[in-house]
Design a protein around this motif. Structure first.
Motif, PDB file in Angstrom:
ATOM      1  N   GLY A   1      -2.908  11.987   6.603  1.00  0.00           N
ATOM      2  CA  GLY A   1      -1.928  12.336   5.601  1.00  0.00           C
ATOM      3  C   GLY A   1      -2.467  12.980   4.346  1.00  0.00           C
ATOM      4  O   GLY A   1      -3.575  13.528   4.321  1.00  0.00           O
ATOM      5  N   ASP A   2      -1.660  12.879   3.282  1.00  0.00           N
ATOM      6  CA  ASP A   2      -1.976  13.478   1.981  1.00  0.00           C
ATOM      7  C   ASP A   2      -1.990  12.393   0.916  1.00  0.00           C
ATOM      8  O   ASP A   2      -2.286  11.230   1.211  1.00  0.00           O
ATOM      9  N   SER A   3      -1.651  12.736  -0.329  1.00  0.00           N
ATOM     10  CA  SER A   3      -1.739  11.763  -1.421  1.00  0.00           C
ATOM     11  C   SER A   3      -0.800  10.586  -1.248  1.00  0.00           C
ATOM     12  O   SER A   3      -1.029   9.521  -1.816  1.00  0.00           O
ATOM     13  N   ASN A   4       0.256  10.760  -0.465  1.00  0.00           N
ATOM     14  CA  ASN A   4       1.189   9.664  -0.247  1.00  0.00           C
ATOM     15  C   ASN A   4       0.563   8.506   0.524  1.00  0.00           C
ATOM     16  O   ASN A   4       1.117   7.399   0.531  1.00  0.00           O
ATOM     17  N   SER A   5      -0.585   8.756   1.164  1.00  0.00           N
ATOM     18  CA  SER A   5      -1.234   7.681   1.924  1.00  0.00           C
ATOM     19  C   SER A   5      -2.759   7.684   1.788  1.00  0.00           C
ATOM     20  O   SER A   5      -3.444   6.968   2.512  1.00  0.00           O
TER      21      SER A   5
ATOM     22  N   ASP B   1      -0.275   4.428  -9.413  1.00  0.00           N
ATOM     23  CA  ASP B   1      -0.624   3.325 -10.297  1.00  0.00           C
ATOM     24  C   ASP B   1      -0.679   1.990  -9.544  1.00  0.00           C
ATOM     25  O   ASP B   1      -1.121   0.981 -10.092  1.00  0.00           O
ATOM     26  N   GLY B   2      -0.225   1.981  -8.293  1.00  0.00           N
ATOM     27  CA  GLY B   2      -0.237   0.745  -7.506  1.00  0.00           C
ATOM     28  C   GLY B   2      -0.537   0.998  -6.050  1.00  0.00           C
ATOM     29  O   GLY B   2      -1.322   1.877  -5.706  1.00  0.00           O
ATOM     30  N   ARG B   3       0.142   0.233  -5.191  1.00  0.00           N
ATOM     31  CA  ARG B   3      -0.064   0.367  -3.754  1.00  0.00           C
ATOM     32  C   ARG B   3       0.782   1.496  -3.166  1.00  0.00           C
ATOM     33  O   ARG B   3       1.778   1.914  -3.749  1.00  0.00           O
ATOM     34  N   LEU B   4       0.358   1.959  -1.989  1.00  0.00           N
ATOM     35  CA  LEU B   4       1.068   2.988  -1.240  1.00  0.00           C
ATOM     36  C   LEU B   4       1.786   2.330  -0.065  1.00  0.00           C
ATOM     37  O   LEU B   4       1.511   1.177   0.290  1.00  0.00           O
ATOM     38  N   ILE B   5       2.677   3.073   0.573  1.00  0.00           N
ATOM     39  CA  ILE B   5       3.407   2.518   1.714  1.00  0.00           C
ATOM     40  C   ILE B   5       2.443   2.055   2.807  1.00  0.00           C
ATOM     41  O   ILE B   5       2.649   1.014   3.432  1.00  0.00           O
TER      42      ILE B   5
ATOM     43  N   LEU C   1      -3.370  -7.061   8.029  1.00  0.00           N
ATOM     44  CA  LEU C   1      -4.644  -6.347   8.057  1.00  0.00           C
ATOM     45  C   LEU C   1      -5.111  -6.042   6.633  1.00  0.00           C
ATOM     46  O   LEU C   1      -4.294  -5.902   5.724  1.00  0.00           O
ATOM     47  N   PRO C   2      -6.415  -5.912   6.437  1.00  0.00           N
ATOM     48  CA  PRO C   2      -6.914  -5.467   5.124  1.00  0.00           C
ATOM     49  C   PRO C   2      -6.452  -4.040   4.851  1.00  0.00           C
ATOM     50  O   PRO C   2      -6.070  -3.311   5.773  1.00  0.00           O
ATOM     51  N   TYR C   3      -6.491  -3.633   3.593  1.00  0.00           N
ATOM     52  CA  TYR C   3      -6.151  -2.253   3.255  1.00  0.00           C
ATOM     53  C   TYR C   3      -7.144  -1.310   3.931  1.00  0.00           C
ATOM     54  O   TYR C   3      -8.317  -1.634   4.106  1.00  0.00           O
TER      55      TYR C   3
ATOM     56  N   ASN D   1       4.705   7.508 -10.961  1.00  0.00           N
ATOM     57  CA  ASN D   1       3.515   8.304 -10.634  1.00  0.00           C
ATOM     58  C   ASN D   1       3.542   8.689  -9.185  1.00  0.00           C
ATOM     59  O   ASN D   1       3.959   7.919  -8.329  1.00  0.00           O
ATOM     60  N   ARG D   2       3.042   9.878  -8.892  1.00  0.00           N
ATOM     61  CA  ARG D   2       2.986  10.330  -7.506  1.00  0.00           C
ATOM     62  C   ARG D   2       1.778   9.737  -6.823  1.00  0.00           C
ATOM     63  O   ARG D   2       0.709   9.715  -7.366  1.00  0.00           O
TER      64      ARG D   2
END
Length: 304
Positions: free
Chosen positions: A36-40, A70-74, A84-86, A303-304
């Motif tokens: 993916g891209d910045s979304n993931s 600024d936080g977690r992603l989907i 599972l771990p990140y 934030n994106r």
């Protein structure tokens, strides 16, 4: 917190859409492989070009975490739900553990290979075809190195995990905005979307040939609502809807998503042993935007 619960509920509900003949609602996934891209992206671009600076990471990790958020992603919420771990970025050699999968995404990635440098356009050189090369290399070399035993056995996935894993794709948004950067019209951008989806479909086929069977395909966001799109590619006030989104930009995203859904339906028939879930991220993100006050995020920075 309400927004996080909304995302978690979305992931939990959507997980039951996995084809029951391949995976029952109670089965687990030992690994995730993400493209993916910045979304993931959980650290790929940061590893290659420098850490995503503060305020990225400020609300959850409390320091830069490789994510352009600024936080977690989907994909982080998906990992949490699966126990599972990140995911560590494939490109990140510092402290990474790939026993539960790997993340090949980088911020700014496109499906189609870019014809500009990252300094010229901001588009990552790690397009989907490169991510697939990285995955193929990881598929082979991880097992060769894991067989050495010791710490390698603990840090790399078992061979069978590749056929049991969840394969997630969250990419295509930057292919659409690439046309905006070239001052293309809505119709001109729509005209090259079939080529983008041809290459995305081929990528899924290649993973299938490697043994991948469970696929999670995100459609693209309402790009006409993204602050950076509104700022860099403005439209006349008459083309802004009641929520402040650019109507022609969202038209492009909806066309992309409609065509993507058609491709997914075709791939389900073609790849008969696969379970392919089409995830309507557009509707989820549009809900977050249009019902921001109800969800308690109307006064927060997005934030994106």
């Amino acid at each position: 917190m309400q927004t996080q619960r909304f995302l978690i509920s979305f992931v939990s509900l959507a997980s039951f859409l996995i084809n029951p003949r391949v995976c029952s609602p109670t089965c687990g996934f030992p690994a995730i492989f993400n493209f993916g891209d910045s979304n993931s992206d959980t650290g790929g671009l940061s590893a290659a070009f420098g850490q995503a600076p503060y305020p990225n990471g400020q609300t959850f990790f409390h320091s830069p975490s490789g994510r352009f958020s600024d936080g977690r992603l989907i994909v982080d919420f998906i990992a949490e739900e699966l126990g599972l771990p990140y995911l560590n970025a494939f490109l990140d050699s510092i402290g990474s553990n790939f026993s539960h999968g790997a993340n090949f995404a980088t911020a700014g990635s496109t499906v189609r290979p870019p014809n500009t440098t990252i300094s010229q356009s901001g588009v990552s050189p790690i397009s989907l075809d490169v991510q697939l090369v990285q995955f193929s290399d990881f598929f082979t070399r991880s097992q060769l190195i894991r067989n050495r035993g010791g710490v390698f056995k603990q840090l790399l996935p078992r061979k069978e995990y590749f056929s049991q894993a969840l394969y997630t794709f969250d990419i295509g948004q930057n292919d659409l905005t690439a046309g905006l950067k070239l001052n293309m019209t809505t119709d001109q951008i729509k005209a090259y979307i079939p080529d983008v989806l041809d290459q995305l479909s081929d990528a899924i086929r290649k993973v299938y040939m490697k043994g991948g069977r469970r696929f999670w395909i995100h459609n693209t966001a309402p790009i006409g609502c993204l602050p950076y799109v509104l700022d860099r590619f403005p439209v006349p006030a008459s083309q802004i809807d009641s929520h402040g989104c650019a109507i022609p930009r969202n038209e492009i995203a909806r066309y992309f998503n409609s065509e993507l859904k058609t491709r997914v339906i075709g791939l389900r028939k073609e790849l008969s042993k696969a379970a392919i879930t089409y995830v309507d991220v557009y509707s989820i993100k549009l809900t977050l935007i249009t019902q921001a006050r109800k969800l308690g995020i109307s006064n927060q920075t997005n934030n994106r």
